[in-house]
Design an enzyme around this catalytic site. Structure first.
Site, short mmCIF file in Angstrom:
data_model
loop_
_atom_site.label_atom_id
_atom_site.label_comp_id
_atom_site.label_asym_id
_atom_site.label_seq_id
_atom_site.Cartn_x
_atom_site.Cartn_y
_atom_site.Cartn_z
N ARG A 1 19.65 33.76 92.19
CA ARG A 1 19.00 35.02 93.03
C ARG A 1 20.36 36.15 94.50
NH1 ARG A 1 16.65 32.54 97.08
NH2 ARG A 1 16.14 30.81 96.62
N TYR B 1 4.41 59.35 96.81
CA TYR B 1 3.97 57.86 95.80
C TYR B 1 3.33 57.79 96.38
CZ TYR B 1 4.77 54.64 91.85
OH TYR B 1 4.16 53.93 90.98
N ASP C 1 13.29 58.88 99.43
CA ASP C 1 12.77 57.85 98.77
C ASP C 1 13.60 59.31 97.15
OD1 ASP C 1 12.00 57.36 95.65
OD2 ASP C 1 10.09 56.61 96.75
N LYS D 1 12.83 54.88 86.83
CA LYS D 1 12.49 56.35 86.25
C LYS D 1 13.38 57.14 85.58
CE LYS D 1 8.81 55.30 88.09
NZ LYS D 1 8.45 55.70 89.39
C1 LIG Z 1 7.67 55.14 90.50
C2 LIG Z 1 8.03 55.14 91.76
C3 LIG Z 1 8.28 54.60 92.60
C4 LIG Z 1 8.26 53.10 92.38
O1 LIG Z 1 8.94 52.33 91.74
P1 LIG Z 1 7.85 51.54 90.46
O2 LIG Z 1 9.91 50.66 90.08
O3 LIG Z 1 7.42 51.86 89.75
O4 LIG Z 1 8.37 50.18 91.00
C5 LIG Z 1 8.59 54.67 93.82
N1 LIG Z 1 8.26 56.34 94.63
C6 LIG Z 1 8.25 57.12 93.37
C7 LIG Z 1 8.77 58.29 93.72
C8 LIG Z 1 8.34 56.64 92.37
O5 LIG Z 1 8.48 57.19 91.91
#
Ligand SMILES: *Cc1c(COP(=O)(O)O)cnc(C)c1O
Length: 379
Positions: A46, A98, A170, A195
């Site tokens: 971890r 999001y 983000d 993504k």
């Molecule tokens: C998908 C997404 C998240 C969350 O990410 P996960 O990997 O699904 O937990 C956060 N911010 C944005 C802009 C996203 O598209």
């Protein structure tokens, strides 16, 4: 080193024991010590993992950051950043976030005495007015989801710096191929590497990047103390995906540009949201802070009903109806009932997430095939 070289080489060396060019998957929970405390920097899975370390270093290099930390998901990454805060602290966030981030803020952290305020981040005077002595963090997504509005990172960063507030960005939608927020003054960059970074729809992964040693030390402590770490195999998959990030993003951007222009002239389409249109309200900012305009396009229909939107989403063949974005294959989605279902109706409407709004994550198929698919679905 240029970006297309960094994706292959930054922080990545052949395995010293075998010369393996691919970073090995160190699938181990613990590491043997010669005597208590006598080890090679690895104690417990971890806390440290060599596959994860390579991914963290590579991602830091891609974001022009000094430090990188990876997490089991984008939400775990965001959650860990929120744990830097204390009861009584305030966060100002974009109002077009999001859905999962909005849910984490309002349904989880609000309970612990952290206050969230939302604004469009378009008007810097409005942002100024929301700041109080308790404001600790400004949270921004740009391009935003699903409206693809652009927030001026440099302008927000200037305000944050003046007031001694962290700016967290983000950067999932742009990916580091198109935008590096630290360059514009962000303190913390968060990714859902699920993504574009992973890019192949086969892994859930999150990351946090930063330059400040004090912030990094706290986040690193939390990574171990809270424990939302990714598996070594998922780190390997993400590293594998990153190798083609530069070429994939170019294909995503080129296809999205073609599709945005196609949709705009379609008689059934009412509005198209795409920051690469030269009449997009934030075009100048997008041009300055992004290297291209990304692979996401959203649009509404003249017939603004759920049924009309659903008809299109049922009819596409190449665009698969699914949550998520940023993978090589094209996806189509309905924010009002899918990604943004956890946002109250009146909030949703305020930000333009209408019933017929359709979001495309444009993949890397041939543009002509994608357009033919949309043409038959909209017919
Ligand atoms: C998908 C997404 C998240 C969350 O990410 P996960 O990997 O699904 O937990 C956060 N911010 C944005 C802009 C996203 O598209």
């Amino acid at each position: 080193m240029q970006f297309s070289t960094k994706v292959l080489h930054a922080g990545i060396e052949p395995d010293p024991t075998t010369g393996a060019i691919m970073t090995p998957i160190f699938q181990t929970s613990t590491y043997v010590q010669a005597a208590p405390g006598e080890h090679k920097g690895y104690e417990y899975g971890r806390t440290q993992n060599p596959t994860r370390n390579v991914l963290q270093d590579n991602l830091a290099a891609l974001e022009n950051a000094r430090y990188g930390l990876c997490f089991a998901s984008g939400m775990a990454a965001t959650d860990t950043v929120m744990r830097l805060l204390q009861p009584g602290d305030e966060v100002i966030a974009g109002n077009d976030l999001y859905g999962g981030t909005y849910r984490l803020f309002t349904k989880v952290y609000a309970k612990y005495g952290i206050q969230f305020k939302f604004c469009a981040m378009q008007d810097m005077d409005e942002l100024h007015q929301l700041i109080t002595p308790k404001t600790r963090c400004i949270w921004v997504e740009t391009p935003s989801n699903p409206m693809l509005s652009i927030i001026d990172l440099q302008a927000v960063a200037n305000i944050a710096r003046q007031k001694g507030i962290w700016l967290a960005v983000d950067n999932t939608f742009a990916s580091p191929a198109l935008q590096t927020p630290i360059q514009w003054g962000a303190d913390i960059v968060v990714h859902s590497a699920t993504k574009y970074i992973g890019g192949h729809s086969d892994v859930i992964m999150g990351a946090v990047l930063c330059n400040d040693t004090a912030i990094y030390d706290q986040l690193k402590f939390l990574q171990n103390a809270v424990g939302a770490v990714p598996s070594p195999f998922d780190c390997f998959l993400t590293l594998r995906g990153i190798k083609t990030l530069a070429v994939r993003m170019k294909a995503h951007c080129d296809n999205a540009r073609t599709i945005a222009h196609y949709l705009r002239q379609h008689p059934k389409v009412a509005t198209v949201n795409y920051p690469g249109f030269d009449d997009h309200p934030n075009y100048a900012i997008a041009q300055r802070q992004m290297r291209d305009f990304g692979g996401m396009v959203s649009f509404t229909l003249h017939d603004d009903t759920l049924a009309a939107g659903v008809r299109v989403m049922r009819a596409t063949q190449l665009f698969s109806l699914a949550e998520s974005l940023g993978g090589v294959e094209s996806l189509i989605g309905h924010p009002a009932t899918m990604t943004h279902a956890s946002i109250p109706l009146e909030e949703r409407r305020k930000t333009g997430v209408l019933d017929s709004l359709i979001r495309l994550s444009v993949g890397i198929e041939a543009a002509d095939d994608l357009i033919a698919d949309l043409e038959q679905a909209l017919a």
